[in-house]
Design a protein around this motif. Structure first.
Motif, short mmCIF file in Angstrom:
data_model
loop_
_atom_site.label_atom_id
_atom_site.label_comp_id
_atom_site.label_asym_id
_atom_site.label_seq_id
_atom_site.Cartn_x
_atom_site.Cartn_y
_atom_site.Cartn_z
N GLU A 121 0.85 -1.19 0.00
CA GLU A 121 0.00 0.00 0.00
C GLU A 121 0.88 1.24 0.00
O GLU A 121 2.08 1.15 0.30
CB GLU A 121 -0.90 0.01 1.24
CG GLU A 121 -0.13 0.12 2.54
CD GLU A 121 -1.00 0.03 3.79
OE1 GLU A 121 -2.23 0.05 3.66
OE2 GLU A 121 -0.42 -0.06 4.88
N ILE A 122 0.29 2.36 -0.35
CA ILE A 122 0.99 3.63 -0.21
C ILE A 122 0.49 4.28 1.07
O ILE A 122 -0.71 4.42 1.27
CB ILE A 122 0.75 4.55 -1.43
CG1 ILE A 122 1.41 3.92 -2.66
CG2 ILE A 122 1.31 5.95 -1.16
CD1 ILE A 122 1.34 4.76 -3.90
N ALA A 123 1.43 4.65 1.92
CA ALA A 123 1.08 5.30 3.19
C ALA A 123 1.63 6.71 3.19
O ALA A 123 2.74 6.96 2.71
CB ALA A 123 1.66 4.52 4.36
N GLU A 124 0.84 7.63 3.71
CA GLU A 124 1.32 9.00 3.90
C GLU A 124 1.75 9.14 5.35
O GLU A 124 0.97 8.90 6.27
CB GLU A 124 0.23 10.01 3.57
CG GLU A 124 0.73 11.45 3.65
CD GLU A 124 -0.31 12.48 3.26
OE1 GLU A 124 0.00 13.67 3.30
OE2 GLU A 124 -1.45 12.09 2.90
N VAL A 125 3.02 9.49 5.54
CA VAL A 125 3.57 9.69 6.88
C VAL A 125 4.16 11.09 6.92
O VAL A 125 4.10 11.83 5.93
CB VAL A 125 4.64 8.61 7.21
CG1 VAL A 125 3.99 7.24 7.31
CG2 VAL A 125 5.76 8.59 6.19
N ASP A 169 7.46 8.80 11.20
CA ASP A 169 7.57 7.88 10.07
C ASP A 169 7.62 6.43 10.54
O ASP A 169 6.96 5.55 9.98
CB ASP A 169 8.83 8.19 9.24
CG ASP A 169 8.71 9.48 8.45
OD1 ASP A 169 7.58 9.99 8.30
OD2 ASP A 169 9.75 9.97 7.97
N TYR A 170 8.40 6.17 11.59
CA TYR A 170 8.56 4.80 12.08
C TYR A 170 7.23 4.21 12.53
O TYR A 170 6.93 3.04 12.28
CB TYR A 170 9.57 4.77 13.23
CG TYR A 170 9.92 3.38 13.70
CD1 TYR A 170 10.96 2.67 13.12
CD2 TYR A 170 9.21 2.77 14.73
CE1 TYR A 170 11.29 1.40 13.55
CE2 TYR A 170 9.54 1.49 15.17
CZ TYR A 170 10.57 0.82 14.57
OH TYR A 170 10.88 -0.45 15.01
N PHE A 171 6.43 5.02 13.19
CA PHE A 171 5.16 4.54 13.71
C PHE A 171 3.99 4.80 12.75
O PHE A 171 2.83 4.62 13.12
CB PHE A 171 4.90 5.13 15.10
CG PHE A 171 5.82 4.55 16.14
CD1 PHE A 171 5.60 3.28 16.66
CD2 PHE A 171 6.93 5.25 16.57
CE1 PHE A 171 6.46 2.73 17.59
CE2 PHE A 171 7.79 4.70 17.50
CZ PHE A 171 7.56 3.44 18.02
N GLY A 172 4.31 5.21 11.53
CA GLY A 172 3.28 5.37 10.51
C GLY A 172 2.31 6.50 10.77
O GLY A 172 1.13 6.41 10.43
N LEU A 173 2.80 7.59 11.33
CA LEU A 173 1.95 8.74 11.67
C LEU A 173 2.24 9.91 10.75
O LEU A 173 3.40 10.16 10.41
CB LEU A 173 2.19 9.17 13.13
CG LEU A 173 2.02 8.09 14.20
CD1 LEU A 173 2.55 8.59 15.53
CD2 LEU A 173 0.57 7.67 14.32
N PRO A 184 12.98 -3.15 2.54
CA PRO A 184 13.95 -3.77 3.42
C PRO A 184 15.22 -2.97 3.64
O PRO A 184 15.87 -3.14 4.64
CB PRO A 184 14.27 -5.10 2.73
CG PRO A 184 13.80 -4.94 1.32
CD PRO A 184 12.67 -3.96 1.38
N GLU A 185 15.57 -2.06 2.73
CA GLU A 185 16.82 -1.32 2.91
C GLU A 185 16.80 -0.50 4.19
O GLU A 185 17.82 -0.26 4.79
CB GLU A 185 17.06 -0.33 1.75
CG GLU A 185 17.18 -0.96 0.39
CD GLU A 185 15.82 -1.25 -0.22
OE1 GLU A 185 15.69 -2.29 -0.87
OE2 GLU A 185 14.89 -0.45 -0.04
N THR A 186 15.61 -0.04 4.61
CA THR A 186 15.58 0.87 5.75
C THR A 186 14.84 0.36 6.95
O THR A 186 15.05 0.85 8.04
CB THR A 186 14.92 2.21 5.36
OG1 THR A 186 13.61 1.92 4.91
CG2 THR A 186 15.70 2.91 4.30
N SER A 187 13.96 -0.60 6.79
CA SER A 187 13.14 -0.88 7.96
C SER A 187 12.79 -2.34 8.15
O SER A 187 11.73 -2.66 8.63
CB SER A 187 11.86 -0.07 7.89
OG SER A 187 11.12 -0.49 6.77
N ALA A 188 13.69 -3.21 7.84
CA ALA A 188 13.43 -4.61 8.11
C ALA A 188 13.19 -4.81 9.60
O ALA A 188 12.49 -5.72 10.01
CB ALA A 188 14.62 -5.45 7.67
N ARG A 189 13.74 -3.90 10.40
CA ARG A 189 13.60 -4.03 11.85
C ARG A 189 12.31 -3.45 12.37
O ARG A 189 11.98 -3.62 13.52
CB ARG A 189 14.76 -3.32 12.52
CG ARG A 189 16.10 -3.93 12.18
CD ARG A 189 17.25 -2.97 12.47
NE ARG A 189 18.44 -3.44 11.83
CZ ARG A 189 18.72 -3.26 10.55
NH1 ARG A 189 17.88 -2.63 9.76
NH2 ARG A 189 19.84 -3.71 10.03
#
Length: 200
Positions: A58-62, A156-160, A188-193
């Motif tokens: 999906e496309i998310a706006e953060v 961004d991390y928490f999708g807000l 995966p380059e930035t947020s596999a974690r």
């Protein structure tokens, strides 16, 4: 060779970016003479959102812009692509992060007063190293203690998109209920974690 459509270019850029892209960053991909209007880029992003409705992404706006991410419904399976375990955070860290998010700007002393216990230097260090929290000034009192606030990376991390997207405090009885959930999977380059659960 004909030029690819704007939709293909925007989609490829969002996938390849490895993180959120703002409209300005997308527009900067084009030379001045070929640059589309902002409204047209937004239309293309909305078209992609519709295209992805029945897909695993999906496309998310953060806060940082727009990103392509794995839908939360399929994230547990996709997470198995990476052997690395996500970092696990203590209840104290989650409480402190919650206090900063809801009461910012806030000093360490104010956090200690609310929690009734000292704040570990390691927790503040972890939050600042993750770039979720930063010093935004100093309280004008003796000792001039640092004022902490959350960052765009936190959002961004928490999708807000903004702090207004945080649930009302009245709905939260436990910070783990706020942050102990599966997070959106970014490329995966930035947020596999960032896709596994945060635990105490």
């Amino acid at each position: 060779m004909t030029s690819p459509s704007l939709k293909l270019i925007v989609e490829a850029a969002l996938i390849a970016a490895g993180g959120p892209l703002t409209l300005d960053q997308i527009l900067a991909l084009f030379s001045e003479e070929e640059r589309p209007k902002r409204d047209r880029v937004m239309d293309v992003i909305r078209e992609l959102e519709v295209d992805y409705v029945d897909r695993g992404i999906e496309i998310a706006e953060v806060a940082g812009g727009f990103r392509v991410q794995v839908r939360s419904q399929v994230a547990p399976w996709v997470a198995r692509l990476w052997d690395e375990k996500a970092p696990r955070y203590s209840r104290a860290l989650l409480e402190i992060l919650s206090l900063i998010a809801y009461r910012q700007p806030i000093t360490r002393g104010e956090i200690e007063e609310i929690r009734g216990v000292a704040v570990s230097t390691n927790i503040i260090k972890t939050l600042t190293e993750r770039e979720w929290v930063r010093v935004v000034g100093h309280r004008d009192v003796p000792g001039r203690p640092a004022l902490y606030a959350t960052t765009r990376k936190f959002l961004d991390y928490f999708g807000l998109r903004s702090l207004n997207d945080l649930p009302p405090l009245s709905e939260i009885r436990d910070p783990e209920a706020l942050f102990d959930r599966e997070l959106p999977l970014e490329p995966p380059e930035t947020s596999a974690r960032s896709i596994t659960e945060l635990e105490s």
